[in-house]
Enzyme design. Sequence first.
Site, PDB file in Angstrom:
ATOM      1  N   LYS A  40     -10.133  -2.414   1.149  1.00 57.43           N
ATOM      2  CA  LYS A  40      -9.753  -3.767   1.496  1.00 57.43           C
ATOM      3  C   LYS A  40      -8.272  -4.025   1.176  1.00 57.43           C
ATOM      4  CE  LYS A  40     -14.267  -5.359  -0.148  1.00 57.43           C
ATOM      5  NZ  LYS A  40     -14.901  -6.172  -1.238  1.00 57.43           N
ATOM      6  N   ASP A 100      -1.687   5.795  -5.480  1.00 57.37           N
ATOM      7  CA  ASP A 100      -1.727   6.037  -6.921  1.00 57.37           C
ATOM      8  C   ASP A 100      -1.814   7.553  -7.130  1.00 57.37           C
ATOM      9  OD1 ASP A 100      -2.050   5.449  -9.638  1.00 57.37           O
ATOM     10  OD2 ASP A 100      -4.194   5.145  -9.468  1.00 57.37           O
ATOM     11  N   ARG A 162      -6.801 -10.831  -4.795  1.00 59.73           N
ATOM     12  CA  ARG A 162      -6.253 -10.274  -3.555  1.00 59.73           C
ATOM     13  C   ARG A 162      -5.430 -11.316  -2.794  1.00 59.73           C
ATOM     14  NH1 ARG A 162      -8.744  -5.293  -2.604  1.00 59.73           N
ATOM     15  NH2 ARG A 162     -10.918  -5.097  -3.214  1.00 59.73           N
TER      16      ARG A 162
HETATM   17  P1  IMP Z   1      -5.474   6.745  -5.139  1.00 60.90           P
HETATM   18  O1  IMP Z   1      -6.615   7.303  -4.338  1.00 60.90           O
HETATM   19  O2  IMP Z   1      -5.528   7.184  -6.577  1.00 60.90           O
HETATM   20  O3  IMP Z   1      -4.117   6.988  -4.525  1.00 60.90           O
HETATM   21  O4  IMP Z   1      -5.713   5.206  -5.274  1.00 60.90           O
HETATM   22  C1  IMP Z   1      -5.504   4.344  -4.269  1.00 60.90           C
HETATM   23  C2  IMP Z   1      -6.368   3.129  -4.447  1.00 60.90           C
HETATM   24  O5  IMP Z   1      -6.600   2.792  -5.842  1.00 60.90           O
HETATM   25  C3  IMP Z   1      -5.660   1.959  -3.853  1.00 60.90           C
HETATM   26  O6  IMP Z   1      -5.909   1.885  -2.472  1.00 60.90           O
HETATM   27  C4  IMP Z   1      -6.223   0.821  -4.665  1.00 60.90           C
HETATM   28  O7  IMP Z   1      -7.442   0.390  -4.098  1.00 60.90           O
HETATM   29  C5  IMP Z   1      -6.490   1.394  -6.025  1.00 60.90           C
HETATM   30  N1  IMP Z   1      -5.391   1.107  -6.975  1.00 60.90           N
HETATM   31  C6  IMP Z   1      -4.575   2.002  -7.567  1.00 60.90           C
HETATM   32  N2  IMP Z   1      -3.687   1.401  -8.378  1.00 60.90           N
HETATM   33  C7  IMP Z   1      -3.952   0.076  -8.309  1.00 60.90           C
HETATM   34  C8  IMP Z   1      -3.336  -1.087  -8.914  1.00 60.90           C
HETATM   35  O8  IMP Z   1      -2.375  -1.036  -9.694  1.00 60.90           O
HETATM   36  N3  IMP Z   1      -3.895  -2.272  -8.570  1.00 60.90           N
HETATM   37  C9  IMP Z   1      -4.942  -2.405  -7.716  1.00 60.90           C
HETATM   38  N4  IMP Z   1      -5.511  -1.348  -7.122  1.00 60.90           N
HETATM   39  C10 IMP Z   1      -5.026  -0.115  -7.416  1.00 60.90           C
HETATM   40 MG    MG Z   2      -9.599  -2.099  -6.068  1.00 57.03          MG
END
Ligand code: IMP
Ligand code: MG
Length: 174
Positions: A40, A100, A162
């Site tokens: 989302k 992330d 959000r």
């Molecule tokens: P990744 O798969 O570790 O790159 O994480 C990506 C997802 O983690 C994003 O699309 C977010 O939904 C969530 N996410 C990572 N860091 C944050 C943050 O600081 N705030 C809110 N959501 C986060």
């Molecule tokens: Mg989240």
Amino acid sequence: MEIKEILFNEHAIADKVKELAARISNDYAGKDLVLVCILKGAAVFTADLMRALSIPIELDFVRAASYGRSTVSSRVITITKDIDTDIKGRHVLLVDGIIDTGDTLSYLLKRYAERNPASLKAVVLLDKKARRIIDIPLAYQGFEIPDKFVVGYGMDYGEKHRNLPYIAVITSQA
Ligand code: IMP
Ligand code: MG
């Protein structure tokens, strides 16, 4: 949970979105572009980005949920809603609010590459570079941010916040 610090206000975000949109409009001029919003978190960013584009696009959505600790690369990514669009031979741009570890985007890039699009790239508004586990080539990147938990402009903490028009760091994430 408390808002600790506003990282980017509405104006800073709007300027960055315009800048990204100008580059994307230029790069995809004359091409058949499909924007894929990663739900989302990217909903707000996608809504603003696509309205700032000067080229025609098609829009679709994918919902990717991840389980397990984000510091472990063996996190499981589950698709709870996939795109309906046939992307074979088309130019696809994945849109995410924040990257992330890179798990989510790397999973989706692999998944959609198998469907033989003409091209497949990603745009993210926020890049938490220090936490990256999987190296992903990002075609477009908005802001690089420190390793802090952020909310707003689509990003949530426990499904809340959000709707904040700005991007802020929160105090506790426990
Ligand atoms: P990744 O798969 O570790 O790159 O994480 C990506 C997802 O983690 C994003 O699309 C977010 O939904 C969530 N996410 C990572 N860091 C944050 C943050 O600081 N705030 C809110 N959501 C986060
Ligand atoms: Mg989240």
